[in-house]
Enzyme design. Sequence first.
Site, PDB file in Angstrom:
ATOM      1  N   HIS A 190     -25.076  13.054  -0.331  1.00  0.00           N
ATOM      2  CA  HIS A 190     -24.439  12.892  -1.884  1.00  0.00           C
ATOM      3  C   HIS A 190     -23.316  14.242  -1.757  1.00  0.00           C
ATOM      4  O   HIS A 190     -24.148  14.910  -1.422  1.00  0.00           O
ATOM      5  CB  HIS A 190     -26.176  13.842  -2.626  1.00  0.00           C
ATOM      6  CG  HIS A 190     -25.742  13.885  -3.953  1.00  0.00           C
ATOM      7  ND1 HIS A 190     -26.152  13.386  -5.358  1.00  0.00           N
ATOM      8  CD2 HIS A 190     -25.615  15.729  -4.147  1.00  0.00           C
ATOM      9  CE1 HIS A 190     -25.217  14.042  -6.338  1.00  0.00           C
ATOM     10  NE2 HIS A 190     -25.130  14.779  -5.680  1.00  0.00           N
ATOM     11  N   VAL A 239      -4.221 -12.197  -6.783  1.00  0.00           N
ATOM     12  CA  VAL A 239      -3.744 -11.059  -5.817  1.00  0.00           C
ATOM     13  C   VAL A 239      -2.820 -10.051  -5.693  1.00  0.00           C
ATOM     14  O   VAL A 239      -2.823  -9.014  -6.893  1.00  0.00           O
ATOM     15  CB  VAL A 239      -4.977 -10.943  -4.175  1.00  0.00           C
ATOM     16  CG1 VAL A 239      -4.608 -10.397  -3.686  1.00  0.00           C
ATOM     17  CG2 VAL A 239      -5.743 -11.412  -4.655  1.00  0.00           C
ATOM     18  N   GLY A 285      -2.029 -14.106 -12.201  1.00  0.00           N
ATOM     19  CA  GLY A 285      -2.678 -13.047 -12.056  1.00  0.00           C
ATOM     20  C   GLY A 285      -3.693 -13.562 -11.225  1.00  0.00           C
ATOM     21  O   GLY A 285      -5.012 -13.162 -11.476  1.00  0.00           O
ATOM     22  N   GLY A 295       0.356 -18.578  -5.194  1.00  0.00           N
ATOM     23  CA  GLY A 295       0.002 -18.152  -4.433  1.00  0.00           C
ATOM     24  C   GLY A 295       1.055 -19.191  -3.318  1.00  0.00           C
ATOM     25  O   GLY A 295       2.223 -18.076  -3.241  1.00  0.00           O
ATOM     26  N   ALA A 310      -5.497 -10.916   6.333  1.00  0.00           N
ATOM     27  CA  ALA A 310      -5.216 -10.858   7.531  1.00  0.00           C
ATOM     28  C   ALA A 310      -6.660 -10.545   8.504  1.00  0.00           C
ATOM     29  O   ALA A 310      -6.213 -11.339   8.928  1.00  0.00           O
ATOM     30  CB  ALA A 310      -4.750  -9.523   7.417  1.00  0.00           C
ATOM     31  N   LYS A 364       1.189  -1.556   0.005  1.00  0.00           N
ATOM     32  CA  LYS A 364      -0.454  -0.197   0.085  1.00  0.00           C
ATOM     33  C   LYS A 364       0.803   1.599  -0.056  1.00  0.00           C
ATOM     34  O   LYS A 364       0.571   2.304  -0.851  1.00  0.00           O
ATOM     35  CB  LYS A 364      -0.521  -0.208   1.345  1.00  0.00           C
ATOM     36  CG  LYS A 364      -2.149  -0.348   0.663  1.00  0.00           C
ATOM     37  CD  LYS A 364      -2.868  -1.799   0.536  1.00  0.00           C
ATOM     38  CE  LYS A 364      -2.358  -2.103  -1.225  1.00  0.00           C
ATOM     39  NZ  LYS A 364      -2.112  -3.872  -0.391  1.00  0.00           N
TER      40      LYS A 364
HETATM   41  P1  NAD Z   1      -3.540 -15.780  -5.831  1.00  0.00           P
HETATM   42  O1  NAD Z   1      -4.210 -17.949  -5.368  1.00  0.00           O
HETATM   43  O2  NAD Z   1      -4.862 -15.128  -5.507  1.00  0.00           O
HETATM   44  O3  NAD Z   1      -3.183 -15.716  -7.237  1.00  0.00           O
HETATM   45  C1  NAD Z   1      -2.358 -17.208  -7.466  1.00  0.00           C
HETATM   46  C2  NAD Z   1      -2.823 -16.749  -9.095  1.00  0.00           C
HETATM   47  O4  NAD Z   1      -1.256 -17.543  -9.817  1.00  0.00           O
HETATM   48  C3  NAD Z   1      -3.919 -17.596  -9.350  1.00  0.00           C
HETATM   49  O5  NAD Z   1      -4.681 -16.973 -10.336  1.00  0.00           O
HETATM   50  C4  NAD Z   1      -3.600 -18.968 -10.133  1.00  0.00           C
HETATM   51  O6  NAD Z   1      -4.388 -19.230 -11.709  1.00  0.00           O
HETATM   52  C5  NAD Z   1      -2.172 -18.620 -10.891  1.00  0.00           C
HETATM   53  N1  NAD Z   1      -1.634 -19.789 -11.542  1.00  0.00           N
HETATM   54  C6  NAD Z   1      -1.210 -21.124 -10.674  1.00  0.00           C
HETATM   55  N2  NAD Z   1      -0.636 -21.630 -11.120  1.00  0.00           N
HETATM   56  C7  NAD Z   1       0.278 -20.745 -12.175  1.00  0.00           C
HETATM   57  C8  NAD Z   1       1.088 -21.199 -12.834  1.00  0.00           C
HETATM   58  N3  NAD Z   1       1.812 -22.216 -13.277  1.00  0.00           N
HETATM   59  N4  NAD Z   1       1.610 -20.635 -14.421  1.00  0.00           N
HETATM   60  C9  NAD Z   1       0.379 -19.320 -14.401  1.00  0.00           C
HETATM   61  N5  NAD Z   1       0.034 -19.220 -13.144  1.00  0.00           N
HETATM   62  C10 NAD Z   1      -0.401 -19.724 -12.937  1.00  0.00           C
HETATM   63  O7  NAD Z   1      -1.933 -15.993  -4.905  1.00  0.00           O
HETATM   64  P2  NAD Z   1      -1.045 -14.904  -4.793  1.00  0.00           P
HETATM   65  O8  NAD Z   1      -2.115 -13.835  -5.864  1.00  0.00           O
HETATM   66  O9  NAD Z   1      -0.277 -14.929  -4.463  1.00  0.00           O
HETATM   67  O10 NAD Z   1      -1.640 -14.309  -2.972  1.00  0.00           O
HETATM   68  C11 NAD Z   1      -1.891 -15.084  -2.271  1.00  0.00           C
HETATM   69  C12 NAD Z   1      -2.514 -15.285  -0.917  1.00  0.00           C
HETATM   70  O11 NAD Z   1      -2.296 -13.891  -0.208  1.00  0.00           O
HETATM   71  C13 NAD Z   1      -4.108 -15.590  -1.274  1.00  0.00           C
HETATM   72  O12 NAD Z   1      -4.567 -15.849  -0.952  1.00  0.00           O
HETATM   73  C14 NAD Z   1      -4.581 -13.484  -1.598  1.00  0.00           C
HETATM   74  O13 NAD Z   1      -5.681 -13.471  -0.976  1.00  0.00           O
HETATM   75  C15 NAD Z   1      -3.136 -13.365  -0.094  1.00  0.00           C
HETATM   76  N6  NAD Z   1      -3.194 -11.798  -0.644  1.00  0.00           N
HETATM   77  C16 NAD Z   1      -4.581 -10.943  -0.698  1.00  0.00           C
HETATM   78  C17 NAD Z   1      -4.058  -9.719  -0.927  1.00  0.00           C
HETATM   79  C18 NAD Z   1      -5.158  -8.701  -0.823  1.00  0.00           C
HETATM   80  O14 NAD Z   1      -5.960  -8.354   0.429  1.00  0.00           O
HETATM   81  N7  NAD Z   1      -5.356  -7.178  -1.395  1.00  0.00           N
HETATM   82  C19 NAD Z   1      -3.109  -9.053  -1.089  1.00  0.00           C
HETATM   83  C20 NAD Z   1      -2.172 -10.236  -0.920  1.00  0.00           C
HETATM   84  C21 NAD Z   1      -2.691 -11.681  -1.182  1.00  0.00           C
END
Ligand code: NAD
Length: 416
Positions: free
Chosen positions: A402, A149, A147, A232, A280, A47
Amino acid sequence: MKIIIIGAGPGGYETAALAASRGIEVVLINDGPLGGTCLNEGCIPTKALCAMDAPNQERKREVIGQLQAGVAQLMRNKLITLVQGKASLKGGCSVEVGGETFTGDALIIATGSVSASLPIPGAGSALDSAAMLNLDSVPARLCVIGGGVIGLEFASIYRKFGSEVTVLEFCPNILPRFDVDLAKRLKAALSKRGIAIETSARVTAIEGGSVKWTKNDKDFVTEADCVLMAVGRRPNLASLNLDEAGIEYTPRGIKVDENMQTNIPGVYAIGDVTGGMMLAHVATAHGKRALNHICGLQDGIDFSVVPAAVFTVPEVACVGKTEEECAGTEIVAGKANYRANGKAVASGEADGWCKVLSDKATGRILGVHMMGAHSSDIIHEAAVLVALGVTTKNARDIIHAHPTLSEVLAAAIAAS
Ligand code: NAD
């Protein structure tokens, strides 16, 4: 009463503070800086970057330092003993840290998660999100694998810093667990801002600066100066000694019941280490539930109503069921656009959209999905509506000030 908590992230430290406020003695064991992933290499530093025009490590460190001091202050309670080190479970509610044994009436494991990677050649050369946060220069070309979060937040940040960004996502849509309509709109909005997004893309290897991937049986290469691996996170189970302590777990996380209790009475696990929604605020709510159970108290926390926000540009936020999760229920989808909202147009933030899903038979609001400025704040009004089971008929009668962006939500409810 005395409880042992392992991990001082938003799960562990918030639970320690709550326990101490209830007069419970706490031993909080932490191996690393206070605040865990969220404060040191997750939510907060990203952030800080979101609010910058170029990477500025000094500002990032300032923000972390200031908030860390706040957590340290919160932990400066005579009922909380901070122990620095790695805890290893010794059975029951006992743990060992650096040769010393601590025993409590209850034990809470809150050790969080670590970045996952892909079993492909060259994966070790990619940066994870923590390393990405330490960059002090802007790569000309950034390739993001995943792609989800994390991938999309960094894609937005570095696009703003001037990088040429390509996102490679394995699934047919970005943000695979989100509402598909929302994910498609975000993809269009990010593409409009110059981020190249390839879905259904399978990355096969990283060779130097070349990321090799396939789509529909065709081979592609994306050249990059920096590669981010964001596929992930996995539970941080390292050195806990779960097997000897007899605690059941899977590679996805420690198994818990609805009170966050493991198969061993008195031993609880909360947050990312349980492998559920890795957020979190979910970890904090888990900790509250566990502590309430320890204290013999009941609460009304509904873990099916969790607001979530992704800090892309534009940001997205959601709460409750997605349209896909509503399958089997006849629903009404009320929609509204930011461009019809006076405040959004006046402030130059007209790129956005809101969808309210309600049960056609009862009118009850089941889910809200938004993209647009400040949607991460507005979503909390939606969370109240979903959590309390408010109907669209009743929600339509709530007056909104508003001109505000919250009127977009009111407009989507009115269109239901
Ligand atoms: P995620 O699960 O959100 O996304 C991982 C992405 O990688 C998925 O879209 C998945 O389909 C893709 N993926 C998996 N294998 C792949 C491959 N071989 N090739 C290409 N793409 C592939 O996980 P993240 O983004 O690493 O985040 C981890 C965790 O942290 C999540 O649970 C997320 O919610 C949390 N997080 C939350 C926030 C927020 O709330 N703003 C911010 C950061 C992280």
